[in-house]
Design an enzyme around this catalytic site. Structure first.
Site, short mmCIF file in Angstrom:
data_model
loop_
_atom_site.label_atom_id
_atom_site.label_comp_id
_atom_site.label_asym_id
_atom_site.label_seq_id
_atom_site.Cartn_x
_atom_site.Cartn_y
_atom_site.Cartn_z
N ALA A 63 0.86 -1.19 0.00
CA ALA A 63 0.00 0.00 0.00
C ALA A 63 0.89 1.23 0.00
O ALA A 63 2.07 1.15 0.33
CB ALA A 63 -0.87 -0.01 1.25
N GLY A 103 0.34 -5.19 0.78
CA GLY A 103 -0.79 -5.10 -0.16
C GLY A 103 -0.45 -5.74 -1.51
O GLY A 103 -1.34 -6.25 -2.19
N GLU A 106 -1.13 -9.25 -1.11
CA GLU A 106 -2.60 -9.42 -1.03
C GLU A 106 -3.20 -9.39 -2.44
O GLU A 106 -4.10 -10.18 -2.76
CB GLU A 106 -3.22 -8.33 -0.15
N GLU A 126 3.80 -5.41 7.23
CA GLU A 126 2.91 -4.46 7.94
C GLU A 126 3.23 -4.33 9.42
O GLU A 126 3.15 -3.24 9.99
CB GLU A 126 1.45 -4.90 7.80
N1 CAA Z 1 4.52 3.48 0.10
C1 CAA Z 1 5.00 4.70 -0.21
N2 CAA Z 1 6.27 4.93 -0.56
C2 CAA Z 1 7.11 3.89 -0.60
C3 CAA Z 1 6.69 2.58 -0.28
C4 CAA Z 1 5.34 2.39 0.08
N3 CAA Z 1 4.84 1.18 0.36
N4 CAA Z 1 7.75 1.74 -0.40
C5 CAA Z 1 8.78 2.50 -0.78
N5 CAA Z 1 8.40 3.79 -0.90
C6 CAA Z 1 9.23 4.92 -1.34
C7 CAA Z 1 10.34 5.23 -0.35
O1 CAA Z 1 9.92 6.12 0.65
C8 CAA Z 1 11.40 5.83 -1.26
O2 CAA Z 1 11.01 7.16 -1.51
P1 CAA Z 1 12.13 8.30 -1.68
O3 CAA Z 1 12.97 7.87 -2.85
O4 CAA Z 1 11.33 9.53 -1.90
O5 CAA Z 1 12.89 8.31 -0.40
C9 CAA Z 1 11.23 5.07 -2.57
O6 CAA Z 1 9.90 4.51 -2.53
C10 CAA Z 1 12.21 3.93 -2.75
O7 CAA Z 1 12.18 3.12 -1.58
P2 CAA Z 1 13.54 2.56 -0.92
O8 CAA Z 1 14.56 3.64 -0.84
O9 CAA Z 1 13.14 1.89 0.33
O10 CAA Z 1 14.00 1.51 -2.06
P3 CAA Z 1 14.72 0.12 -1.87
O11 CAA Z 1 14.97 -0.39 -3.22
O12 CAA Z 1 15.84 0.22 -0.90
O13 CAA Z 1 13.62 -0.85 -1.17
C11 CAA Z 1 11.45 -1.83 -0.87
C12 CAA Z 1 12.45 -1.19 -1.86
C13 CAA Z 1 12.00 -3.18 -0.37
C14 CAA Z 1 10.15 -2.04 -1.60
C15 CAA Z 1 11.27 -0.88 0.34
O14 CAA Z 1 10.97 0.41 -0.14
C16 CAA Z 1 10.18 -1.26 1.29
O15 CAA Z 1 10.39 -2.12 2.13
N6 CAA Z 1 9.01 -0.61 1.17
C17 CAA Z 1 7.91 -0.81 2.08
C18 CAA Z 1 7.17 -2.06 1.77
C19 CAA Z 1 6.01 -2.21 2.73
O16 CAA Z 1 6.14 -2.02 3.91
N7 CAA Z 1 4.87 -2.61 2.16
C20 CAA Z 1 3.68 -2.79 2.95
C21 CAA Z 1 2.93 -1.52 3.01
S1 CAA Z 1 1.59 -1.61 4.12
C22 CAA Z 1 0.40 -2.45 3.29
O17 CAA Z 1 0.58 -2.90 2.19
C23 CAA Z 1 -0.84 -2.57 4.11
C24 CAA Z 1 -1.95 -3.29 3.52
O18 CAA Z 1 -2.26 -4.40 3.90
C25 CAA Z 1 -2.82 -2.66 2.53
#
Ligand code: CAA
Length: 712
Positions: A63, A103, A106, A126
């Site tokens: 998400a 998400g 999911e 999450e």
């Molecule tokens: N939402 C919004 N922004 C996100 C994001 C997300 N889920 N994941 C990454 N970003 C953004 C980061 O903030 C970053 O932005 P900036 O360049 O402006 O700083 C950019 O995307 C790149 O991210 P990283 O620097 O972290 O890139 P990476 O290659 O080192 O890692 C990744 C990639 C493994 C996907 C890592 O970004 C990550 O772990 N992201 C979060 C994943 C996550 O937690 N997903 C679950 C979300 S909650 C959910 O999904 C709830 C639900 O049930 C609906």
């Protein structure tokens, strides 16, 4: 709002591609785009099956976290997108590459088939954001993988490899070619086959027959970590329980949504989401002048490195560089110390092999990247040298002179120091612009934090290079200014001072530590002190002239001083390394702390000697006295521009000192959990109680912001 997905066709297969760089987060535009593309594919008679995939580097990585906590857009929520996909009258294949997280997973679970690239990873992170997989993840996941796996993965947030995902039944097939072409080939194959029985929501929970036992064990495991910990893991478990106990899938989803609401409004989720973005915000560094920053400064290439000093820190740093494929020279003066260092690195490599984190071939490669040497002359071609010699200014200066004389002009000279003045080291070189501090945390190959210290003359290019290198070697690099102790240790000194006064006044070490652990730190102050070694601080204080003959025992340099730690060291109690410190460890190098009557006697004798009337101290006072001076120091650090934003201080404390993420770090905690007016008022209260401790004087910036907050 633009639509962030597109539908194209290859023969009879429709391809729905999510286009929202960098990670295809499931923002409003993506949800809308997927829904529209799916509906179009459904109504297009030329399309018989659909492949859902992500553009660029990944399948949706979750998400959009920035949408949480307020600006939830109108339009399809993620759950309704999943219903659209699952109920489509044509089979849908998720073609996963990169990271299908939260998400994203999911979404994949709502598809009828899942293909995964062998290099991809998946998981439900999450819990690390203080929430649960609330778009039916807790209900669907135990219907594709065994209940015990689902619980383990959702409550830990662990990411798994494609191979593990396949073995756990989460994906149907692993592929190694072009992910979209593989998806199309697969979809062609299944286009005409019946698929509706593959709707995950209609399947039974796998392992439901042993559910009671599985939940009991999981609850026990989580409860042991629950004191002071975040509430999300237990809420995840409760939500999964709904998959077994609720009479229908829909009721399970409602239960999941109720628990999600509870988490979202708990305050912890906000803090953990702040922590996520804070960790990323620190890579966008800026000098206090504002003109030099990460956007306008390019890093230099670092192809080779050297580490000087093969002690614990030096070998840990070398291991970190080697693990990321950087050829590294390890320099020592003496063959015996060099051999010991090489053996230590050998052990670290063997440990990685034993844990199956690297293969024998990769281990061999690491050995070939390491070049041990007794000759400083070997430094001549490296791009960066990190010295990790003894923490003493004269020794550091001698090493810097040699590095400056022998390294090529473009090389960066870095010091791994936890306290010492970077500018003073730079004075002995002809290239102060290339001198920088790199404060690694022990064990250097494990701890994620790297405090990078800019000197007065450190160039933007040097900073950009070291910040870039930090990321490359898997560290969270935080740029800070130069002052004694920098950010982390400077704040730690305040906390340490009060923890010591508390044991003079009436607490025992384990009582202070217990309060800190209930707050959420993994270890209390005295446990950490024993782990690090009490002699380290002793030597540093001696260097500062705080220890020496003729000084009043409880008052030094114009303020109150606690000599308890010095007394420990002078009695041979150095911490774990001597088997006893504030606690007893049973043997040298022991790790399990036990209360020690000898320590307690030592403290009580000290109190008798100084006529101190010990008193019972309430946990609230313990907490306020440990945390508030530390927070006050954080504001001073901001005021002096040693740090440029809260995120830097908070990230340092969460990644390097164990500050609990669900409270967001000291600055976030002060502003959002306690409130600055309250902190300010308590600082004044303790200032009146303890006028001989300067750290109770509220910082001007804190005072101003407290006044502003009070007016709101
Ligand atoms: N939402 C919004 N922004 C996100 C994001 C997300 N889920 N994941 C990454 N970003 C953004 C980061 O903030 C970053 O932005 P900036 O360049 O402006 O700083 C950019 O995307 C790149 O991210 P990283 O620097 O972290 O890139 P990476 O290659 O080192 O890692 C990744 C990639 C493994 C996907 C890592 O970004 C990550 O772990 N992201 C979060 C994943 C996550 O937690 N997903 C679950 C979300 S909650 C959910 O999904 C709830 C639900 O049930 C609906």
């Amino acid at each position: 709002m633009t639509t962030m997905a597109e539908l194209t066709r290859r023969g009879i297969i429709g391809i729905v591609k999510v286009k929202h760089p960098p990670v295809n987060a499931l923002s409003y535009g993506v949800r809308k785009g997927i829904t529209e593309c799916m509906k179009k594919a459904e109504s297009d008679p030329a399309i018989q099956a659909v492949v859902l995939c992500g553009d660029g580097r990944t399948f949706p990585a979750g998400a959009d976290i920035s949408e949480f906590g307020g600006k939830f857009a109108e339009g399809p929520d993620l759950r309704s997108v999943l219903v659209t996909i699952e109920n489509l009258r044509k089979p849908v294949v998720a073609a996963i590459h990169g990271t299908a997280l939260g998400g994203g997973l999911e979404v994949a679970l709502s598809c009828h088939y899942r293909l995964m690239h062998t290099t991809a990873r998946t998981g439900f992170p999450e819990v690390a954001l203080g929430i649960l997989p609330a778009a039916t993840g807790t209900q669907r996941f135990p219907r594709v993988t065994h209940l015990a796996n689902a619980i383990e993965m959702i409550t830990s947030g662990r990411h798994i490899t494609a191979k593990e995902a396949h073995s756990k039944g989460i994906v149907d097939k692993l592929v190694s070619g072009d992910i979209i072409q593989e998806g199309v080939t697969f979809a062609n194959d299944i286009a005409s086959k019946p698929y509706r029985h593959l709707m995950v929501s209609t399947k039974p929970v796998i392992g439901a027959e042993n559910a009671q036992q599985i939940f009991d064990e999981a609850r026990k495991r989580l409860a042991s970590r629950a004191v002071g910990g975040p509430i999300a893991p237990m809420m995840c478990l409760k939500a999964i329980e709904g998959a077994v106990k609720m009479p229908t899938f829909e009721k399970g989803i409602q239960h999941e949504a109720d628990l999600m609401y509870l988490l979202m409004t708990s305050g912890q989720a906000r803090a953990q989401q702040y922590a996520f973005f804070a960790e990323r915000a620190v890579s966008k560094w800026e000098l206090p002048d504002g003109a030099t920053n990460s956007r306008n400064t390019k890093p230099k290439a670092v192809k080779t490195a050297a580490v000087i000093g093969a002690g614990t820190m030096g070998t840990g740093i070398a291991m970190t560089l080697l693990s990321r494929g950087i050829p590294t020279i390890l320099i020592e003066q003496d063959q015996k110390f060099l051999d010991r260092g090489v053996a230590a690195i050998g052990k670290l490599i063997a440990y990685q092999v034993n844990k199956k984190r690297i293969s024998n071939e990769q281990a061999q490669k690491l050995h070939t990247l390491l070049k041990p040497s007794l000759h400083y002359a070997d430094l001549k071609d490296v791009d960066i040298v990190i010295e990790a010699v003894f923490e003493n200014m004269d020794i550091k200066k001698t090493v810097f002179r040699k590095m400056d004389a022998l390294c090529k002009p473009s090389a960066i000279l870095a010091s791994n120091t936890s306290n010492l003045n970077i500018d003073e080291m730079a004075t002995v070189t002809k290239r102060p612009g290339s001198v920088i501090g790199m404060h690694f945390f022990a064990p250097a190959n494990v701890m994620r934090l790297l405090e990078n210290i800019r000197g007065r003359q450190t160039s933007g290019e040097t900073i950009a290079t070291v910040m870039d290198l930090s990321k490359r070697i898997g560290k969270v690099g935080v740029l800070v200014g130069n002052c004694y102790g920098f950010v982390g240790n400077r704040m730690l000194h305040m906390y340490g001072a009060e923890a010591s006064f508390l044991i003079e006044e009436g607490c025992l070490p384990h009582e202070v530590d217990q309060c800190i652990k209930v707050f959420g730190f993994p270890m209390g102050f005295f446990q950490v002190a024993d782990l690090s070694g009490l002699d380290i601080g002793y030597k540093a204080r001696k260097g500062l002239g705080l220890i020496g003959k003729g000084l009043p025992e409880r008052f030094r340099f114009g303020q109150r001083y606690s000599p308890i730690s010095d007394i420990m060291v002078e009695n041979g109690r150095l911490g774990q390394k001597s088997g006893k410190g504030y606690y007893n460890y049973g043997k040298i190098g022991g790790r399990v702390p036990e209360r020690d009557p000898e320590t307690e006697e030592l403290i009580l004798n000290f109190c008798k000697k100084h006529n101190i009337q010990r008193r019972r101290i309430a946990p609230q006072e313990v907490m306020e006295r440990c945390l508030y001076p530390l927070i006050n120091e954080g504001f001073k650090i901001l005021q002096e521009k040693i740090a440029t934003k809260d995120e830097e201080i908070d990230t340092i404390w969460m990644t390097g000192y164990g500050w609990p993420r669900h409270t967001g770090g000291p600055m976030y905690y002060a502003r959002n959990f306690v409130g600055l007016p309250k902190i300010y008022e308590r600082l004044l209260y303790y200032k009146a109680q303890f006028p001989d401790s300067k750290h109770w004087e509220p910082c001007e910036l804190l005072r101003k912001e407290a006044m502003q907050q009070a007016k709101l």
